[in-house]
Design a protein around this motif. Structure first.
Motif, mmCIF file in Angstrom:
data_model
loop_
_atom_site.group_PDB
_atom_site.id
_atom_site.type_symbol
_atom_site.label_atom_id
_atom_site.label_comp_id
_atom_site.label_asym_id
_atom_site.label_seq_id
_atom_site.Cartn_x
_atom_site.Cartn_y
_atom_site.Cartn_z
ATOM 1 N N ASN A 13 0.839 -1.347 -0.111
ATOM 2 C CA ASN A 13 -0.042 -0.036 -0.099
ATOM 3 C C ASN A 13 0.706 1.310 -0.118
ATOM 4 O O ASN A 13 0.429 2.351 -0.590
ATOM 5 N N LYS A 14 1.897 1.111 0.447
ATOM 6 C CA LYS A 14 2.845 2.419 0.514
ATOM 7 C C LYS A 14 4.028 2.540 -0.454
ATOM 8 O O LYS A 14 4.357 3.527 -1.109
ATOM 9 N N TYR A 15 4.460 1.358 -1.172
ATOM 10 C CA TYR A 15 5.216 1.408 -2.047
ATOM 11 C C TYR A 15 5.046 0.722 -3.485
ATOM 12 O O TYR A 15 3.997 0.000 -3.327
ATOM 13 N N GLU A 16 5.690 0.624 -4.543
ATOM 14 C CA GLU A 16 5.642 -0.088 -5.453
ATOM 15 C C GLU A 16 6.500 -1.447 -5.514
ATOM 16 O O GLU A 16 7.643 -1.478 -5.396
ATOM 17 N N VAL A 17 5.904 -2.325 -4.938
ATOM 18 C CA VAL A 17 6.362 -3.880 -4.517
ATOM 19 C C VAL A 17 6.334 -4.884 -5.788
ATOM 20 O O VAL A 17 5.266 -4.854 -6.394
ATOM 21 N N TYR A 18 7.623 -5.535 -5.945
ATOM 22 C CA TYR A 18 7.595 -6.558 -6.701
ATOM 23 C C TYR A 18 8.193 -7.858 -5.948
ATOM 24 O O TYR A 18 9.105 -7.838 -5.163
ATOM 25 N N ILE A 19 7.366 -8.927 -6.108
ATOM 26 C CA ILE A 19 7.981 -10.006 -5.584
ATOM 27 C C ILE A 19 8.993 -10.864 -6.864
ATOM 28 O O ILE A 19 8.508 -10.923 -7.765
ATOM 29 N N VAL A 20 10.085 -10.920 -6.526
ATOM 30 C CA VAL A 20 11.192 -11.404 -7.448
ATOM 31 C C VAL A 20 11.625 -13.005 -6.960
ATOM 32 O O VAL A 20 12.263 -13.095 -5.828
ATOM 33 N N SER A 21 11.468 -13.885 -7.795
ATOM 34 C CA SER A 21 12.054 -15.321 -7.420
ATOM 35 C C SER A 21 13.053 -15.664 -8.280
ATOM 36 O O SER A 21 12.540 -15.768 -9.395
ATOM 37 N N ALA A 22 14.137 -16.363 -8.231
ATOM 38 C CA ALA A 22 15.047 -16.754 -9.271
ATOM 39 C C ALA A 22 14.746 -18.093 -9.247
ATOM 40 O O ALA A 22 15.535 -19.028 -8.484
ATOM 41 N N GLY A 45 -0.677 -8.337 -7.306
ATOM 42 C CA GLY A 45 -1.307 -8.730 -8.590
ATOM 43 C C GLY A 45 -0.249 -9.536 -9.270
ATOM 44 O O GLY A 45 0.932 -9.460 -9.141
ATOM 45 N N TRP A 46 -0.507 -10.014 -10.315
ATOM 46 C CA TRP A 46 0.143 -11.057 -11.221
ATOM 47 C C TRP A 46 1.336 -9.961 -11.894
ATOM 48 O O TRP A 46 2.571 -10.757 -12.151
ATOM 49 N N GLU A 47 0.975 -8.692 -12.183
ATOM 50 C CA GLU A 47 1.962 -7.885 -12.814
ATOM 51 C C GLU A 47 3.080 -7.631 -11.605
ATOM 52 O O GLU A 47 4.167 -6.958 -12.223
ATOM 53 N N GLN A 48 2.764 -7.935 -10.585
ATOM 54 C CA GLN A 48 3.906 -7.561 -9.593
ATOM 55 C C GLN A 48 5.020 -8.942 -9.036
ATOM 56 O O GLN A 48 5.744 -8.565 -8.375
ATOM 57 N N ILE A 49 4.654 -9.781 -9.993
ATOM 58 C CA ILE A 49 5.632 -11.192 -9.591
ATOM 59 C C ILE A 49 6.356 -11.220 -10.878
ATOM 60 O O ILE A 49 6.096 -11.537 -12.000
ATOM 61 N N VAL A 50 7.730 -11.482 -10.494
ATOM 62 C CA VAL A 50 8.839 -11.611 -11.466
ATOM 63 C C VAL A 50 9.420 -12.791 -11.189
ATOM 64 O O VAL A 50 10.167 -12.965 -10.189
#
Length: 107
Positions: A13-22, A45-50
Motif C-alpha cells: 500500500n505504501k510502495y511499488e512492490v515486486y516479488i522476485v524469485s530466481a 497482482g500477477w504483474e508484480q511477480i517476477v
C-alpha cells in the motif's frame, strides 16, 4: 512466516512492490510459487511477480532477501532477513532484519 502478510500488505500500500524469485533452476516450481503467492498474498497482482533466473537483473530502492548472493549485486538498500543459513554472514553493506515487524519499522 509470522507477520509476513500484514507487512507485505502494508508495504504494497505504501510502495511499488515486486516479488522476485530466481526460480528458473527448478522451472516446474514456478507455477507452485505463483499459486502459493496468490493464495497467501492475494493483494499482490500477477504483474508484480517476477520469476527469473538471476536477481542480478533487478534494480530498485530496497531488496529484502535471505541469500547474500542475491543482495551482493543490488545497488539499493539491502536488507538481509535472518535465516539459519545466513546467521554467520557479516557484511557492512547489509542491514540485518529478524522479523517482518522490524522491516515495517524500517520502511
Amino acid at each position: 512466516m509470522e507477520g509476513s502478510r500484514e507487512a507485505m500488505e502494508y508495504l504494497n500500500n505504501k510502495y511499488e512492490v515486486y516479488i522476485v524469485s530466481a526460480g528458473m533452476e527448478f522451472p516446474n516450481s514456478l507455477r507452485e510459487k505463483y499459486d502459493w503467492l496468490a493464495e497467501h498474498f492475494p493483494f499482490i497482482g500477477w504483474e508484480q511477480i517476477v520469476l527469473c533466473g538471476s536477481k542480478r537483473v533487478v534494480s530498485g530502492d530496497v531488496m529484502i532477501d535471505d541469500y547474500p548472493k542475491n543482495l551482493d549485486h543490488f545497488s539499493g538498500e539491502r536488507l538481509i532477513f535472518t535465516q539459519p543459513h545466513n546467521e554467520l554472514v557479516e557484511n557492512d553493506t547489509y542491514k540485518r532484519v529478524n522479523s517482518w515487524k522490524e522491516i515495517m519499522n524500517i520502511l
